[in-house]
Design a protein around this motif. Structure first.
Motif, PDB file in Angstrom:
ATOM      1  N   ILE A  67      47.915  41.819  38.656  1.00 30.34           N
ATOM      2  CA  ILE A  67      46.014  42.412  39.411  1.00 30.34           C
ATOM      3  C   ILE A  67      46.342  42.394  40.977  1.00 30.34           C
ATOM      4  N   ASP A  68      46.119  43.559  41.297  1.00 25.94           N
ATOM      5  CA  ASP A  68      45.755  44.587  42.440  1.00 25.94           C
ATOM      6  C   ASP A  68      44.387  43.307  42.980  1.00 25.94           C
ATOM      7  N   ALA A  69      44.580  42.394  43.973  1.00 17.88           N
ATOM      8  CA  ALA A  69      43.251  41.929  44.480  1.00 17.88           C
ATOM      9  C   ALA A  69      42.339  42.621  45.426  1.00 17.88           C
ATOM     10  N   VAL A  92      42.848  49.839  37.204  1.00 14.32           N
ATOM     11  CA  VAL A  92      42.078  49.149  35.700  1.00 14.32           C
ATOM     12  C   VAL A  92      41.976  48.191  34.502  1.00 14.32           C
ATOM     13  N   LEU A  93      41.455  46.868  34.485  1.00 19.06           N
ATOM     14  CA  LEU A  93      41.546  45.642  33.961  1.00 19.06           C
ATOM     15  C   LEU A  93      41.107  45.310  32.827  1.00 19.06           C
ATOM     16  N   ASP A 118      41.175  35.400  34.152  1.00 15.94           N
ATOM     17  CA  ASP A 118      42.142  35.864  35.184  1.00 15.94           C
ATOM     18  C   ASP A 118      41.255  36.722  36.417  1.00 15.94           C
ATOM     19  N   LEU A 119      39.931  37.207  36.234  1.00 16.71           N
ATOM     20  CA  LEU A 119      39.628  38.113  37.000  1.00 16.71           C
ATOM     21  C   LEU A 119      39.633  37.040  38.312  1.00 16.71           C
ATOM     22  N   MET A 147      29.139  38.475  33.189  1.00 16.56           N
ATOM     23  CA  MET A 147      27.909  38.577  34.144  1.00 16.56           C
ATOM     24  C   MET A 147      27.755  37.642  35.555  1.00 16.56           C
ATOM     25  N   ALA A 148      27.829  36.569  35.122  1.00 20.52           N
ATOM     26  CA  ALA A 148      27.763  35.113  36.238  1.00 20.52           C
ATOM     27  C   ALA A 148      28.647  35.448  37.075  1.00 20.52           C
ATOM     28  N   ARG A 149      29.719  36.143  37.172  1.00 21.81           N
ATOM     29  CA  ARG A 149      30.708  36.443  38.373  1.00 21.81           C
ATOM     30  C   ARG A 149      30.405  37.799  38.997  1.00 21.81           C
TER      31      ARG A 149
END
Length: 258
Positions: free
Chosen positions: A110-112, A143-144, A178-179, A222-224
């Motif tokens: 993942i590209d942060a 796209v993740l 992972d996000l 949604m909480a994130r």
């Protein structure tokens, strides 16, 4: 590059057997590390982005078409087959005349800091491909996809993406945790928010979260999210198709960035 061209008339040819297995399994590329793309449009899109096919397969009729035959030179190997054999590789009612096998690169990290789209368990391959196409069109290059999302490199998603895949950083099979690697804020749409899409300053860049067609974005994701926004629907519909919503949101992000 010198291309080895082989004329094949037997359906038991090992390469054809392998490709039939690959095309029959939407997630087969995860086992083989390669993907089948059908049609000269997808092949040209891959070539324009610097991809080199490992193998080109085309019909005998296509070999007589100079524009299609020229694509043979893009690969080290090519198989020329009767139309009936090519149909065995096709998922289309009216099969194309040419296709190619591409070797997929290793799954990227993942590209942060990249503007992104997060796909939360989207089931419909057409929706997934359309969102990939919108992401590429509006300059979002990552796209993740969370586990449960339609296989990104499946034939149906590839067809709906219309070549967008080859310019995107695609990471799939992710868990919600992972996000945490993302340094950009996540944004989702919601009907329960006072923020209206075109009236709120969107984070630059951000990660748009697009949720399951029936269930929407999961409560955990949604909480994130740092922000939720609503898309005005003066026509009174309950909700938008997720691919349409994604296109609107990505356009508004691009518009605000000028």
């Amino acid at each position: 590059m010198s291309t080895q061209i082989l004329h094949v008339t037997s359906r038991d040819n090992p390469a054809l057997v392998r490709l039939r297995k690959l095309t029959a399994d939407a997630g087969g590329y995860r086992k083989t590390g390669s993907v089948w793309i059908e049609g000269d449009h997808l092949l040209r899109a891959a070539l324009q982005r610097g991809w080199q096919p490992a193998l080109v397969v085309l019909t005998e009729a296509a070999m007589q078409d100079t524009t299609l035959a020229a694509l043979v030179e893009s690969a080290p190997r090519a198989l020329v087959v009767p139309t009936a054999l090519f149909k065995g590789l096709s998922g289309l009612e009216s099969p194309a005349q040419i296709g190619a096998e591409l070797t997929l690169p290793a799954a990227p990290a993942i590209d942060a800091h990249a503007a992104s789209v997060v796909l939360d368990r989207l089931q419909d391959a057409g929706n997934v491909g359309a969102i990939l196409r919108s992401a590429a069109a509006f300059g979002v290059r990552q796209v993740l996809a969370l586990k449960g999302t339609a296989a990104l490199w499946s034939p149906k998603v590839l067809r709906a993406g219309q070549g967008a895949h080859f310019g995107l950083r695609l990471v799939e099979g992710l868990a919600a945790d992972d996000l945490a690697a993302l340094a950009v804020p996540m944004v989702a749409t919601s009907s329960h928010t006072e923020h209206v899409l075109h009236r709120v300053a969107l984070p630059k860049p951000c990660a748009w979260v697009m949720g399951h067609e029936g269930q929407g974005v999961s409560p955990v994701l949604m909480a994130r999210c740092a922000l939720t926004v609503g898309i005005p629907q003066p026509g009174g519909e309950e909700s938008l198709n997720v691919a349409a919503a994604a296109a609107i949101c990505l356009y508004e992000s691009a518009r605000q960035q000028g």
